[in-house]
Motif scaffolding. Structure first.
Motif, PDB file in Angstrom:
ATOM      1  N   UNK A  11       1.711  -4.416   9.871  1.00  0.00           N
ATOM      2  CA  UNK A  11       1.220  -3.168  10.454  1.00  0.00           C
ATOM      3  C   UNK A  11       0.560  -2.351   9.359  1.00  0.00           C
ATOM      4  N   UNK A  12      -0.595  -1.796   9.667  1.00  0.00           N
ATOM      5  CA  UNK A  12      -1.328  -0.960   8.726  1.00  0.00           C
ATOM      6  C   UNK A  12      -1.884   0.258   9.448  1.00  0.00           C
ATOM      7  N   UNK A  13      -2.254   1.260   8.664  1.00  0.00           N
ATOM      8  CA  UNK A  13      -2.978   2.412   9.199  1.00  0.00           C
ATOM      9  C   UNK A  13      -4.447   2.191   8.894  1.00  0.00           C
TER      10      UNK A  13
ATOM     11  N   UNK B 221       0.837  -1.192   0.000  1.00  0.00           N
ATOM     12  CA  UNK B 221       0.000   0.000   0.000  1.00  0.00           C
ATOM     13  C   UNK B 221       0.871   1.240   0.000  1.00  0.00           C
ATOM     14  N   UNK B 222       0.268   2.368  -0.364  1.00  0.00           N
ATOM     15  CA  UNK B 222       0.996   3.635  -0.384  1.00  0.00           C
ATOM     16  C   UNK B 222       1.517   3.975   1.004  1.00  0.00           C
ATOM     17  N   UNK B 223       0.796   3.576   2.066  1.00  0.00           N
ATOM     18  CA  UNK B 223       1.243   3.861   3.422  1.00  0.00           C
ATOM     19  C   UNK B 223       2.579   3.199   3.714  1.00  0.00           C
ATOM     20  N   UNK B 224       2.790   2.000   3.172  1.00  0.00           N
ATOM     21  CA  UNK B 224       4.060   1.312   3.398  1.00  0.00           C
ATOM     22  C   UNK B 224       5.216   2.100   2.803  1.00  0.00           C
TER      23      UNK B 224
ATOM     24  N   UNK C  14      -1.478   6.457  14.216  1.00  0.00           N
ATOM     25  CA  UNK C  14      -2.200   5.221  14.511  1.00  0.00           C
ATOM     26  C   UNK C  14      -1.685   4.102  13.621  1.00  0.00           C
ATOM     27  N   UNK C  15      -1.440   2.947  14.222  1.00  0.00           N
ATOM     28  CA  UNK C  15      -1.041   1.743  13.485  1.00  0.00           C
ATOM     29  C   UNK C  15      -1.715   0.549  14.139  1.00  0.00           C
ATOM     30  N   UNK C  16      -2.094  -0.429  13.330  1.00  0.00           N
ATOM     31  CA  UNK C  16      -2.660  -1.663  13.866  1.00  0.00           C
ATOM     32  C   UNK C  16      -1.940  -2.850  13.245  1.00  0.00           C
ATOM     33  N   UNK C  17      -1.754  -3.903  14.057  1.00  0.00           N
ATOM     34  CA  UNK C  17      -1.094  -5.117  13.614  1.00  0.00           C
ATOM     35  C   UNK C  17      -2.159  -6.161  13.333  1.00  0.00           C
ATOM     36  N   UNK C  18      -2.235  -6.591  12.069  1.00  0.00           N
ATOM     37  CA  UNK C  18      -3.206  -7.589  11.633  1.00  0.00           C
ATOM     38  C   UNK C  18      -2.477  -8.890  11.290  1.00  0.00           C
ATOM     39  N   UNK C  19      -3.172 -10.013  11.497  1.00  0.00           N
ATOM     40  CA  UNK C  19      -2.624 -11.334  11.194  1.00  0.00           C
ATOM     41  C   UNK C  19      -3.286 -11.901   9.942  1.00  0.00           C
TER      42      UNK C  19
END
Length: 195
Positions: A93-95, A27-30, A111-116
């Motif tokens: 990690x994503x926003x 993603x662009x956020x990365x 803000x960041x969230x860790x998804x599995x």
């Protein structure tokens, strides 16, 4: 020494951006996080938040003590620990602007969230928000948010930063995870959990 470090960071960021543009589904956020990830790579020798196990499940308090909780430190520790759990073979990690309740969104600085995910390249996570990192503009907003989240999930508050641990990973001790994160700031934070 500073020039060498800066040159290494720039070179690492260039490599990361080049790799991300080479047809990967990042993603662009990365791409925006590439310089920070490169700086972490130079400092630690491994990509921050890479989600790849390194054999270390805990962090040692070091020069970070007294400097506040840093996203790069939390990202690496989380990825290293959580991807050892069979329920989280791939982590990222994503926003996500909806990851914080609307009453707190205007107070959020980062803000960041860790998804599995079950496997690399999956579009949808199998377990979302297994960890949340939120940096607030003010400590009072961080405290109110941490107290609200602690009614359901264990949380760590360090100044204006909060880490929320999810409950979906049965083989991961989330309180021990937050204690390890707290060690990275010399134990300066407070862990809140429902009674």
């Amino acid at each position: 020494m500073k020039r060498l470090l800066i040159a290494s960071v720039v070179a690492g960021a260039t490599l990361l951006l080049t790799a991300a543009c080479g047809g990967d589904d990042k993603k662009a956020d990365d791409k925006k996080d590439a310089p920070a990830a490169a700086a972490s790579t130079v400092a630690s020798g491994a990509p921050a938040g890479s989600g790849q196990p390194s054999g270390s499940a805990s962090a040692k308090a070091s020069g970070a003590a007294g400097k506040g909780l840093q996203y790069q430190t939390v990202a690496k520790l989380t990825g290293d620990l959580f991807t050892k759990d069979p329920l989280c073979p791939v982590g990222q990690w994503d926003t996500n602007s909806t990851g914080v309740p609307s009453k707190y969104r205007s107070a959020v600085a980062n803000f960041k969230q860790f998804d599995c995910y079950k496997k690399k390249g999956d579009f949808m996570p199998s377990r979302g928000q297994q960890a949340i990192f939120v940096e607030f503009k003010a400590a009072n907003a961080a405290k109110a948010y941490a107290q609200d989240e602690a009614k359901m999930y264990p949380t760590l508050i360090v100044g204006n930063t909060v880490v929320v641990a999810g409950t979906g990973l049965e083989n991961t001790d989330m309180k021990a995870y937050l204690e390890a994160v707290n060690e990275t700031v010399g134990g300066a934070g407070e862990i809140l959990a429902k009674a």
